[in-house]
Each structure stands twice: as C-alpha cells, then as structure tokens.
Scaffold this motif. Sequence first.
Motif, PDB file in Angstrom:
ATOM      1  N   ALA A 102       0.853  -1.189   0.000  1.00 12.96           N
ATOM      2  CA  ALA A 102       0.000   0.000   0.000  1.00 12.96           C
ATOM      3  C   ALA A 102       0.889   1.240   0.000  1.00 12.96           C
ATOM      4  O   ALA A 102       1.751   1.400   0.865  1.00 12.96           O
ATOM      5  N   CYS A 111     -12.731  -1.005   4.279  1.00  5.97           N
ATOM      6  CA  CYS A 111     -12.152   0.032   5.150  1.00  5.97           C
ATOM      7  C   CYS A 111     -12.163  -0.407   6.607  1.00  5.97           C
ATOM      8  O   CYS A 111     -11.181  -0.233   7.336  1.00  5.97           O
ATOM      9  N   SER A 152      -5.977   2.693   7.432  1.00  6.68           N
ATOM     10  CA  SER A 152      -7.167   2.549   6.606  1.00  6.68           C
ATOM     11  C   SER A 152      -7.438   3.879   5.924  1.00  6.68           C
ATOM     12  O   SER A 152      -6.551   4.726   5.820  1.00  6.68           O
ATOM     13  N   GLY A 153      -8.669   4.070   5.433  1.00  4.47           N
ATOM     14  CA  GLY A 153      -8.974   5.304   4.723  1.00  4.47           C
ATOM     15  C   GLY A 153     -10.432   5.385   4.374  1.00  4.47           C
ATOM     16  O   GLY A 153     -11.288   4.820   5.067  1.00  4.47           O
ATOM     17  N   THR A 187      -9.762   4.375  -0.798  1.00  2.00           N
ATOM     18  CA  THR A 187      -8.802   3.455  -0.175  1.00  2.00           C
ATOM     19  C   THR A 187      -9.407   2.064  -0.030  1.00  2.00           C
ATOM     20  O   THR A 187      -8.756   1.059  -0.339  1.00  2.00           O
ATOM     21  N   ALA A 240      -7.988  -1.178  -1.989  1.00  2.00           N
ATOM     22  CA  ALA A 240      -7.481  -2.291  -1.180  1.00  2.00           C
ATOM     23  C   ALA A 240      -8.168  -3.596  -1.549  1.00  2.00           C
ATOM     24  O   ALA A 240      -7.521  -4.653  -1.646  1.00  2.00           O
ATOM     25  N   PHE A 269      -3.204   4.158  -1.788  1.00  3.68           N
ATOM     26  CA  PHE A 269      -4.183   4.583  -0.784  1.00  3.68           C
ATOM     27  C   PHE A 269      -4.208   6.112  -0.759  1.00  3.68           C
ATOM     28  O   PHE A 269      -3.292   6.731  -0.228  1.00  3.68           O
TER      29      PHE A 269
END
Length: 373
Positions: A41, A261, A271-272, A276, A280, A299
């Motif tokens: 990431a 997330c 996370s985001g 994101t 992911a 991300f």
Amino acid sequence: MSDPERVPGDRKYHSLSELVGNTPLLRVTTPLPDPQPGFWAKLEGLSPGGMKARAALSMVTGARRRGELAEGGTIVESTSGTLGIGLAYVGIALGHPVILVTDREIDALTLALLRAHGARVEIVGEPHPRGGWQRARRDRVNELLAEHAGAFWPDQYNNPDNAAGYEPLGRELLNQLDRLDTVVCSVGTGGHSAGIASAIRPHRPDVRIVGVDSPGSTLFGEPPEKRLMRGLGSSIHPDNVAYDRFDEVHWVGPAEAARTCRELARGNFVSGGWSTGAVALVSAWYAAETGSDRIVGVFPDGPHRYWETIYDDEFVDRNGLHTTRGERRPVGREDERHEGTARWSRSRRVADPCPGRTAGTDCPVCGQDGALS
C-alpha cells in the motif's frame, strides 16, 4: 524495505512544498475479506497536504512558470474536498489566496479544515441536471473568475499539470520496489493513474495499470446514477483520464468499499475512505488471484474525513451497508453491461466513452458545448 543507513529523525525542511510526496509503502496481509498473500500500500494519506497536494503543487507552479498566475494571485477551483486541502496547503506554502467551490455534500471535517487553513469556501446548493455537482460547481467557478481579475483556475480535470504532478509518485514506486507488475489506482480526475503510468511504463512496459471506479460514474461509459461514494468516479469525462494506459477497470460498490475500510482498520490499523477501501479490495483480490507479491495499491487518504459515513454505524445501517454483505469477487462485464451496477464488476475492455473527443460530436454527458464540468 528498510534502509539500514537511514538515521531516525535525520530530515528537516525549510518549506511546506518540500514535504510533498516521498510517502512510504506498507505491506498489507489482512484478509479482505478472504486470506490473501499480501500487497504493498502506497500511503499517500501520510503526506501533510494529502495526496492531491502533489497535483496542486504541480498545477500552481506550472501556472506561475508560464505567467498565468502572478505572485500573490488568487486561485479559484471546484472541489469535493481533497484537492481543496491540497490547494489550501500550496496556497499557504507559496502565498496565494484560495477560493474553493464545493457543494452541500462535503463532509463537516473537510469544510472546517478548509476554512481553518484560510480558504474561502463557496457552497452550491443543487446539482446541475446534466453534469451533476461537478457542473454546478464549475458554473460558480466561472462567475468567480469573472469577479476576480487575474485569478487562476487550475481546472484539475483537464490540466495536464495534474497528471505531471504524480510522475514523481511513479518514480518513487520504481525506487522503492525492485519488482513490480501491477498498480491499482482509484480514478476521479484521472491524474494520478496517468502520471504513474507515464513514469513507470518507459522503464517497465509490462506493468499493469488497473483502474477502480464507482458504480453510477460515467468515467468508463456507464450511464450516470446517484453515487453514495465520494472521491472516486465522476459525472463527466475528464481529459486527464488516460484510457489507453489502463489494462483493466473495476467498479466497486459502497458495501464492499466500506466493509474493506473497516477490515483494514481492525486488522491493519492503516485505513482510509471510499477510494482506499475500493483500491485495497481490488489489490487483495489481485494478490490472491495471481499469487503475485508485486502488486501496489495507491491509498489516497486516511480515515478521518469518514467518521460520519464509513465508520458511523447509523450511516452504514441506514444505507444497507451492513445488511448487504458485498461481493467477494468481481463479475465480468466483457459482453454487456451487468444488471445491478452496485455489484463489484470488472472489464478488460477500456475505451474513451466521450464522443466529443473520439468522434467530434456533442457529448450528452459533458454538455452541448463540449465543456467539462
């Protein structure tokens, strides 16, 4: 990768512009939702001005270099939030007042931050009937440009300096990874996917570029629909989307993105938001599907702007994101548009859907005058 010669705390900077970029990579092995061998990431959310500070700095310095923006001149732009933070950052760094046009769907945290960082924020109340929020904001931008002589409009959707601002991101990936075969990017303005491809492909032409879009977005030829997710997708056809650079595109729905997330937050801490989560999910699926350890997902942000949406149980319940388990693998769209665009789906057929560019005729999405919003 660790650098044994790096001394902790060895960096110091004299200006905000020096802090843009050079973001780290993190190995993610969290099941999303199934076990997967892991992917890298690229943590753009750790940059102080956010990911779009790269684009903002590139567009503003390009305008200054060409004489389109005078010292101390005003910047006027349309934004749903992320570019606004980047422009506020660059405005402080380089000494430019910033006026931002957003809409009533902007989250409260971003709105407060923009104002706290000195930006003037204008909010439009209703979407344009043909071009959505983006066109409504663009119309207000035109009015403000007429009111402020010498003001500069970055035009993030069509300004090639946007994509150029992300070429350093692509070079960072080349420097950080000896082996790389796939880069997964969310797509909105098209800037970071185009910039990354421009930097990587001349050195590693076999690297796949995978785009991630939102159901209801018109970017890749789907009909416009109301979108729950913000930050990826579009209601127009931006010039910056490099359609010929994509090997594949995925449409990830809000249930899948929100679930991912939360799983990232529980199992990975980093996370985001919607983009994101969607990136992911696709990156983890690629890692599991191919068994490759050479996959990078970009991300774009962190979780903080999404405390009222993705990380709010009432919002998730109200929008059926808990009760809808979400898809565990994508459905192909090779032959026809799949029924139910909220499903996670994918296609290897990627083409520019805008007849204004491909056939020289009016585009019903972009408007009769061909102007993108």
